[in-house]
Design a protein around this motif. Sequence first.
Motif, PDB file in Angstrom:
ATOM      1  N   PRO A   1       0.820  -1.213   0.000  1.00  0.00           N
ATOM      2  CA  PRO A   1       0.000   0.000   0.000  1.00  0.00           C
ATOM      3  C   PRO A   1       0.860   1.274   0.000  1.00  0.00           C
ATOM      4  CG  PRO A   1       0.087  -0.952   2.199  1.00  0.00           C
ATOM      5  CD  PRO A   1       0.856  -1.883   1.311  1.00  0.00           C
ATOM      6  N   VAL A   2       0.374   2.276  -0.686  1.00  0.00           N
ATOM      7  CA  VAL A   2       1.026   3.592  -0.719  1.00  0.00           C
ATOM      8  C   VAL A   2      -0.058   4.631  -0.443  1.00  0.00           C
ATOM      9  CG1 VAL A   2       2.333   5.255  -2.081  1.00  0.00           C
ATOM     10  CG2 VAL A   2       2.666   2.795  -2.467  1.00  0.00           C
ATOM     11  N   ILE A   3       0.206   5.480   0.515  1.00  0.00           N
ATOM     12  CA  ILE A   3      -0.770   6.532   0.815  1.00  0.00           C
ATOM     13  C   ILE A   3      -0.043   7.866   0.782  1.00  0.00           C
ATOM     14  CG2 ILE A   3      -0.524   6.275   3.337  1.00  0.00           C
ATOM     15  CD1 ILE A   3      -3.567   6.973   3.434  1.00  0.00           C
ATOM     16  N   THR A   4      -0.631   8.828   0.118  1.00  0.00           N
ATOM     17  CA  THR A   4       0.008  10.140   0.013  1.00  0.00           C
ATOM     18  C   THR A   4      -1.029  11.236   0.184  1.00  0.00           C
ATOM     19  OG1 THR A   4      -0.275  10.633  -2.348  1.00  0.00           O
ATOM     20  CG2 THR A   4       1.517   9.131  -1.748  1.00  0.00           C
ATOM     21  N   GLY A   5      -0.535  12.386   0.567  1.00  0.00           N
ATOM     22  CA  GLY A   5      -1.364  13.585   0.602  1.00  0.00           C
ATOM     23  C   GLY A   5      -0.745  14.627  -0.306  1.00  0.00           C
ATOM     24  N   SER A   6      -1.566  15.418  -0.937  1.00  0.00           N
ATOM     25  CA  SER A   6      -1.019  16.439  -1.832  1.00  0.00           C
ATOM     26  C   SER A   6      -1.759  17.751  -1.603  1.00  0.00           C
ATOM     27  CB  SER A   6      -1.141  15.999  -3.294  1.00  0.00           C
ATOM     28  OG  SER A   6      -2.466  15.637  -3.598  1.00  0.00           O
TER      29      SER A   6
ATOM     30  N   ASN B   1       3.837   7.728   2.342  1.00  0.00           N
ATOM     31  CA  ASN B   1       4.724   6.592   2.615  1.00  0.00           C
ATOM     32  C   ASN B   1       4.193   5.324   1.975  1.00  0.00           C
ATOM     33  OD1 ASN B   1       2.727   5.550   4.244  1.00  0.00           O
ATOM     34  ND2 ASN B   1       3.657   6.279   6.140  1.00  0.00           N
ATOM     35  N   SER B   2       5.061   4.321   1.969  1.00  0.00           N
ATOM     36  CA  SER B   2       4.712   3.025   1.393  1.00  0.00           C
ATOM     37  C   SER B   2       5.078   1.936   2.385  1.00  0.00           C
ATOM     38  CB  SER B   2       5.471   2.794   0.085  1.00  0.00           C
ATOM     39  OG  SER B   2       6.832   2.524   0.354  1.00  0.00           O
ATOM     40  N   LYS B   3       4.416   0.828   2.250  1.00  0.00           N
ATOM     41  CA  LYS B   3       4.755  -0.345   3.058  1.00  0.00           C
ATOM     42  C   LYS B   3       4.744  -1.552   2.126  1.00  0.00           C
ATOM     43  CE  LYS B   3       3.103  -0.881   7.276  1.00  0.00           C
ATOM     44  NZ  LYS B   3       2.189  -1.176   8.391  1.00  0.00           N
TER      45      LYS B   3
ATOM     46  N   ASN C   1       2.732 -11.482   3.404  1.00  0.00           N
ATOM     47  CA  ASN C   1       2.195 -12.290   4.501  1.00  0.00           C
ATOM     48  C   ASN C   1       2.476 -13.768   4.268  1.00  0.00           C
ATOM     49  OD1 ASN C   1       1.051 -10.101   5.902  1.00  0.00           O
ATOM     50  ND2 ASN C   1      -0.710 -10.099   4.528  1.00  0.00           N
ATOM     51  N   ASN C   2       2.750 -14.478   5.350  1.00  0.00           N
ATOM     52  CA  ASN C   2       3.013 -15.929   5.317  1.00  0.00           C
ATOM     53  C   ASN C   2       4.295 -16.286   4.592  1.00  0.00           C
ATOM     54  OD1 ASN C   2       0.513 -16.375   6.627  1.00  0.00           O
ATOM     55  ND2 ASN C   2      -0.530 -16.206   4.665  1.00  0.00           N
ATOM     56  N   ASP C   3       5.168 -15.339   4.423  1.00  0.00           N
ATOM     57  CA  ASP C   3       6.488 -15.618   3.862  1.00  0.00           C
ATOM     58  C   ASP C   3       7.510 -15.230   4.935  1.00  0.00           C
ATOM     59  OD1 ASP C   3       8.870 -15.819   2.580  1.00  0.00           O
ATOM     60  OD2 ASP C   3       8.304 -14.652   0.810  1.00  0.00           O
ATOM     61  N   THR C   4       8.103 -16.244   5.571  1.00  0.00           N
ATOM     62  CA  THR C   4       8.998 -15.961   6.696  1.00  0.00           C
ATOM     63  C   THR C   4      10.274 -15.258   6.257  1.00  0.00           C
ATOM     64  OG1 THR C   4       9.897 -18.179   6.434  1.00  0.00           O
ATOM     65  CG2 THR C   4       8.181 -17.895   8.091  1.00  0.00           C
ATOM     66  N   LEU C   5      10.605 -15.348   4.983  1.00  0.00           N
ATOM     67  CA  LEU C   5      11.833 -14.713   4.502  1.00  0.00           C
ATOM     68  C   LEU C   5      11.619 -13.252   4.136  1.00  0.00           C
ATOM     69  CD1 LEU C   5      13.139 -17.581   2.172  1.00  0.00           C
ATOM     70  CD2 LEU C   5      13.892 -17.034   4.480  1.00  0.00           C
ATOM     71  N   ALA C   6      10.388 -12.871   3.965  1.00  0.00           N
ATOM     72  CA  ALA C   6      10.113 -11.526   3.446  1.00  0.00           C
ATOM     73  C   ALA C   6      10.231 -10.478   4.545  1.00  0.00           C
ATOM     74  CB  ALA C   6       8.720 -11.491   2.836  1.00  0.00           C
ATOM     75  N   PRO C   7      10.966  -9.440   4.300  1.00  0.00           N
ATOM     76  CA  PRO C   7      11.025  -8.353   5.278  1.00  0.00           C
ATOM     77  C   PRO C   7       9.785  -7.467   5.144  1.00  0.00           C
ATOM     78  CG  PRO C   7      12.368  -7.797   3.381  1.00  0.00           C
ATOM     79  CD  PRO C   7      11.794  -9.167   3.106  1.00  0.00           C
ATOM     80  N   GLU C   8       9.438  -6.825   6.243  1.00  0.00           N
ATOM     81  CA  GLU C   8       8.371  -5.818   6.147  1.00  0.00           C
ATOM     82  C   GLU C   8       9.060  -4.474   6.128  1.00  0.00           C
ATOM     83  OE1 GLU C   8       5.110  -6.178   8.856  1.00  0.00           O
ATOM     84  OE2 GLU C   8       4.661  -4.035   8.761  1.00  0.00           O
ATOM     85  N   ILE C   9       8.949  -3.798   5.030  1.00  0.00           N
ATOM     86  CA  ILE C   9       9.691  -2.553   4.899  1.00  0.00           C
ATOM     87  C   ILE C   9       8.743  -1.402   4.601  1.00  0.00           C
ATOM     88  CG2 ILE C   9      11.905  -3.528   4.224  1.00  0.00           C
ATOM     89  CD1 ILE C   9      11.190  -3.236   1.370  1.00  0.00           C
TER      90      ILE C   9
ATOM     91  N   VAL D   1      13.073  11.084  -1.360  1.00  0.00           N
ATOM     92  CA  VAL D   1      12.357   9.822  -1.577  1.00  0.00           C
ATOM     93  C   VAL D   1      13.190   8.706  -0.958  1.00  0.00           C
ATOM     94  CG1 VAL D   1      11.244   8.317  -3.258  1.00  0.00           C
ATOM     95  CG2 VAL D   1      11.537  10.751  -3.768  1.00  0.00           C
ATOM     96  N   GLY D   2      12.648   8.067   0.039  1.00  0.00           N
ATOM     97  CA  GLY D   2      13.394   7.082   0.812  1.00  0.00           C
ATOM     98  C   GLY D   2      13.864   5.894   0.004  1.00  0.00           C
ATOM     99  N   PRO D   3      14.947   5.250   0.442  1.00  0.00           N
ATOM    100  CA  PRO D   3      15.491   4.108  -0.305  1.00  0.00           C
ATOM    101  C   PRO D   3      14.565   2.903  -0.312  1.00  0.00           C
ATOM    102  CG  PRO D   3      16.638   4.380   1.782  1.00  0.00           C
ATOM    103  CD  PRO D   3      15.754   5.570   1.628  1.00  0.00           C
ATOM    104  N   LYS D   4      13.630   2.858   0.637  1.00  0.00           N
ATOM    105  CA  LYS D   4      12.725   1.716   0.681  1.00  0.00           C
ATOM    106  C   LYS D   4      11.290   2.148   0.379  1.00  0.00           C
ATOM    107  CE  LYS D   4      15.719  -0.932   3.655  1.00  0.00           C
ATOM    108  NZ  LYS D   4      15.995  -1.451   4.988  1.00  0.00           N
ATOM    109  N   PHE D   5      11.178   3.256  -0.298  1.00  0.00           N
ATOM    110  CA  PHE D   5       9.854   3.668  -0.761  1.00  0.00           C
ATOM    111  C   PHE D   5       9.580   2.925  -2.071  1.00  0.00           C
ATOM    112  CE2 PHE D   5       7.191   6.332  -3.481  1.00  0.00           C
ATOM    113  CZ  PHE D   5       6.072   6.434  -2.681  1.00  0.00           C
ATOM    114  N   PHE D   6       8.629   2.008  -2.019  1.00  0.00           N
ATOM    115  CA  PHE D   6       8.320   1.220  -3.207  1.00  0.00           C
ATOM    116  C   PHE D   6       6.862   1.429  -3.599  1.00  0.00           C
ATOM    117  CE2 PHE D   6      11.816  -1.401  -1.351  1.00  0.00           C
ATOM    118  CZ  PHE D   6      12.760  -1.023  -2.295  1.00  0.00           C
ATOM    119  N   SER D   7       6.692   1.892  -4.801  1.00  0.00           N
ATOM    120  CA  SER D   7       5.368   2.176  -5.318  1.00  0.00           C
ATOM    121  C   SER D   7       5.302   1.655  -6.756  1.00  0.00           C
ATOM    122  CB  SER D   7       5.121   3.695  -5.274  1.00  0.00           C
ATOM    123  OG  SER D   7       3.872   4.009  -5.825  1.00  0.00           O
ATOM    124  N   PRO D   8       4.833   0.411  -6.924  1.00  0.00           N
ATOM    125  CA  PRO D   8       4.865  -0.197  -8.256  1.00  0.00           C
ATOM    126  C   PRO D   8       4.169   0.646  -9.319  1.00  0.00           C
ATOM    127  CG  PRO D   8       4.263  -1.822  -6.610  1.00  0.00           C
ATOM    128  CD  PRO D   8       4.275  -0.490  -5.925  1.00  0.00           C
TER     129      PRO D   8
END
Lengths: 331, 571
Positions: free
Chosen positions: B241-246, B266-268, B272-280, B307-314
Amino acid sequence: MKKIIIPFTLIALTLFGISCERDTLDEGPQLVDLFADFTFVEGFSVSQKSADFAAGEDIVFNAKFNKLASWKITITGLTSGSEKVIEGVTNELNSSNAKWGGSTTKLPLFKLEDCAVDFWVLEDSTHYYDTVSITGTKVNDGFLIADFESGQLDPNWTGFVQSGANMSFVVSSDTTAAQGDFYYDMGGAVGWDYLIGLIDFPASAYGVTTYPLSDNADNVYFNAMIYNPVGITNGFFVVQFQEDDNGDGKFTASNEDGYQFEIGTTELKPGWQLISVPYSTMVVENQNGNKTLNPDKILQMSVLFLADPTSGYSQAYLDYVIFTENRPLNP
Amino acid sequence: MKKILVILITIALTQTSFGQSQGKRIWLSGAARNVLFFDQYEGLNQADTMTSPRLNSGHTMVDLAANIQPNSSTFIHGMVRIRNDYGGFWGAGVTFDVRQMYLKGIIANTVRYQIGDINYKLTPYTLINPKHDLEDIFLDYSNVFTEVIDYDLFYNFNNAWRQQGAAVDFGLEFSQYVSELKFNGFISRQNPSNFTTTNDRLLAGGNITMVQSKYAEFGLNYINMFDLLGTADDSMQLQNPVITGSFNFKMDEDDYLAELFGELGNSKTLVNNDTLAPEISDYFYDLGAKGTYKPMGASVQVNYKNVGPKFFSPGAQTRRLDYNRVPLGYGRYGNLQSTRAIGLMDMLRDASIYNTSLSTGLGAFNPSYGNATPYGDATPNRRGVVVKVAQQDEKERWNVDLETGSLSEIVGQGTANLRSFNYFNARVGLNVDKFLSNWKKSININGSFWSEQTTRNSNLEFEKVNLSNMAMDVNLDFEFIENGFLLAGYRMLTSEGNEYTSIRNNYNEVTFFTPFVSDVNETLLMLGGRFEFSEKSTLSLIWSDYQSDYPTDLRESYRMNSMSIIFNMKF
């Protein structure tokens, strides 16, 4: 309305800035680890030339590199032939990753002896060599059943040996014993029965009514060192446990539990091997008692050595039988 | 399926005249095109005995759409494409596809909706189809080639991504405090389930825009790419998810227009259910101010962004150009039959190297073609200032656009030392005919220049980065007879230096760096003409000479002469 919009926006922006935190670690692997030429920052060294592991001493190996490197330390007992391997991929060797407390990677266990220390770094062609001395061997926590170091069988142990051909069933001495200098040699040819011989270890031999172990079968491990001679492929061990479920001080198969496990020598490589089996994985021999694995109620343990009667002579050695708790034996 | 489509089209055709008699409720529209490329290849390093010296390619295609308006509030559109590639004959090589299909309308004169194919964009940090590399620098020759690619890939909808799903929007007006509230939302499918290991992947989002007055406007934007659990056996579920205000404040006086605007959010990213996946998660902000002096048509804009290094917005970071692809023409070349890298010529005319779907990972890019913002405004791990100056003559005799940026990384890649990116680009357009009072036909001269420098300083030699890119373009569009244009252009690009490209895993984490050494010179000379039969029908004939030199690179230098014939028609 207009007057409040800009302050409201500025406050919102400020709150946004305050509420945001960011991880400032570098992204990805370090370039120095990937692309720098390997060099030593601090040379390889040994913290002490001798150690009394029985007194809790450790030997720490130290070195520093300019980058991550794949390294390996091999400590070889010059008398026993025992081998300890410590390896890692780090840019530093220190007490957290290169500490030796007298343990063994490849049996037998270390003795009081001199050891050769070899150190290699994959990225460096140089081989480093040193020696250390063991003045006290590592002491393992656990309930020791037998190490045969008295040179003879404990008279409180009982046993049975078939009257076959070439029967050994003796405590033997050899510098290559898994632990110390003695081990139990079990061998012979019995053409009419699977059982070649057995030895019983009753709790009473240790001055207790039942084995002093935890009541949690998941936390108790049976450990033994077994030697499989080259060319012998027909023998197998059955280890049986009799539980005194009703606390009457004796085992009655008709109303108490008995458990066992089996291990064939074909499952072992030639030479000394450590087997560690959680008590919780024992299989039922008879379950006429409380039908629960109770390591704290073990009244007697028996080690049976067997072979197919048509397969001829069989042999195996047994040494250092010990129960450990919470984890398998780390020899 | 094809038979059904043919029947539908036939019915549509037979209904056309009837529909027209009933108030044009059914009508046909579409486009037709013929493209022919005659390429001549020449290896420049040594005699190339492996690659065919000549390659002819092209296609003919017709898009035919049925437009149906059963009532005043509903519109249905279905388009099929018949395409025959060069060399196809008697059915071989002919493809018959459904190009697009949608239904749209208005419910109760209040809520607009569209179902099927939709074009959607939100903001530069949530959902946008960013321009491809150097698009601002390399001016198209009278839109000859760009029109083909943009039309084929649906890039011609104001930087919107073509999606398949549903969208709604509606607005509310108020008498005081707030002038208007606009709502819009959409949901689309990005990836179909394979029923075993891959769930349906959906993209959903929307925004609420509050127009407070002519002075102020606020927006709340949300988008989420997520897996729909239960559509496959896989229990892992991506969520991004990505949420922004403008906001946008505007002060419009007689001669001046002052604006203050920005977007932050920000983005997150988690599985889920992937033990290897980080939550960033990470955040960004982009704040800007713009002043315009109307009498001169001049404006100055300054932006500061982080723009943060872990900001991911496909939706905002998916690149159009995919450098992992191989060009269709001469995909392998040279005596070693190496894979040919995408070059300027391919960017101009090869639709197959462009993306049409959103990607959850940061795609590969070529630092030689732009290293500062390869993922558009939402490029992660960037902060700095961008200044834009523009001036447009009130009589439309010229226009000038200048842009310079000074950006840097926020965190280092593989080192604590940060890269810095400095770039400058300029675009100048001259409508020469506007200077000539007696000349009625158009004469346009356009030029552009781009320079970009990437550096990273370090005491360690292997950590240093120094990459210099430069490109320029100049072209002429001269109407020498009524509706007949002479086209000429020259563009070049040089790139020299070193960089590292990042290898990322499925979670967008950098796992390795590959050294990238650039020493390339590309030139493209084009001459040709275009005749406009009407506003919707043109024929273009372009000769081009493209050369790609790698002076110190192991890649083989080559040259390609091409003759392109492009006929375009819309109806």
